[in-house]
Enzyme design. Structure first.
Site, PDB file in Angstrom:
ATOM      1  CG  ASP A  50     -21.249  -7.543  17.090  1.00 39.10           C
ATOM      2  OD1 ASP A  50     -21.688  -7.893  16.035  1.00 39.10           O
ATOM      3  OD2 ASP A  50     -22.151  -7.344  18.262  1.00 39.10           O
ATOM      4  CG  ASP A  52     -26.697  -5.770  15.054  1.00 33.04           C
ATOM      5  OD1 ASP A  52     -26.735  -4.845  14.514  1.00 33.04           O
ATOM      6  OD2 ASP A  52     -27.213  -6.829  14.602  1.00 33.04           O
TER       7      ASP A  52
END
Length: 240
Positions: A50, A52
């Site tokens: 991922d 963020d």
């Protein structure tokens, strides 16, 4: 309420194993922690991150206001208001080392600002770690390696758009041909464990990716694949 920006992105991580470089079978130094270089234990074929609060300590679609301008070293980029944005401290070395250990690397993000995320990945560069540069310097036949854009590290693909990450995994599987069971996914949100319905192993990170998190994730993947035995608590047989 927007998530508070982490102030720990420049702090070095602590690994669960020795952080001293291990020796590979050909005698050259490895940037991987020792626990990841055991020749008797396999590694995942595809590592998926991922973005963020996993690779960097902010929400790119909430905290970053374009346009972006990188600093001279391309280690961070400033937005319209002069706020600097960069990776967690271990991330550049991780993105340098994993492909060289034979693993593909990819991104699965549900950001609503995919273009901005990719712009930042282009501006942030992956420098050659000092250890690797020293090894290169000892070989007169090799040309000095240059830093490269972070975006180029993701040879498995960058899937960045809103929606269930099950879809992201399906696209990555189709593109790479790698079985879901050979994928290890790092994410900071437990809701994305729905990807495990495909056979993917997800490792939940709480304060960004570090070498310690990489080691823990690989150990989790090895346990689920049956390569190592699950750890048994010392109090498992305590009936008092």
């Amino acid at each position: 309420m927007p998530k508070k920006l982490s102030k720990n992105s420049s702090q070095p991580s602590t690994s669960t194993q020795s952080s001293e470089p291990a020796m590979t079978t050909n005698g050259s130094s490895s940037l991987l922690p020792a626990s990841l270089t055991n020749p008797d234990l396999p590694l995942p074929r595809l590592i998926i991150f991922d973005l963020d609060y996993t690779l960097w300590p902010f929400w790119v679609d909430t905290h970053v206001t374009p346009p972006l301008k990188p600093n001279a070293a391309h280690s961070s980029a400033a937005d319209r208001y002069g706020e600097d944005f960069s990776f967690y401290v271990d991330v550049p070395e991780i993105l340098y080392a994993l492909p060289r250990a034979g693993m593909k690397v990819a991104v699965a993000s549900r950001t609503s600002a995919p273009s901005l995320a990719k712009d930042l990945l282009k501006m942030l560069h992956i420098p050659v770690p000092h250890q690797a540069a020293a090894e290169e310097g000892s070989s007169s036949s090799s040309k000095p390696e240059k830093p490269k854009r972070a975006l180029e590290a993701f040879d498995g693909g960058v899937e960045a758009y809103p929606g269930s990450k099950v879809k992201h995994m399906e696209v990555l599987h189709k593109r790479t041909g790698i079985p879901y069971t050979e994928m290890l996914f790092f994410d900071d949100e437990s809701r994305n464990r729905d990807t495990e319905s495909l056979g993917v192993t997800m490792h939940l990170v709480r304060d960004g990716v570090s070498w310690g998190e990489i080691e823990a994730g690989v150990q989790e993947w090895r346990r689920r694949r049956g390569y190592i035995q699950p750890e048994v608590s010392n109090g498992a047989n305590n009936f008092s």
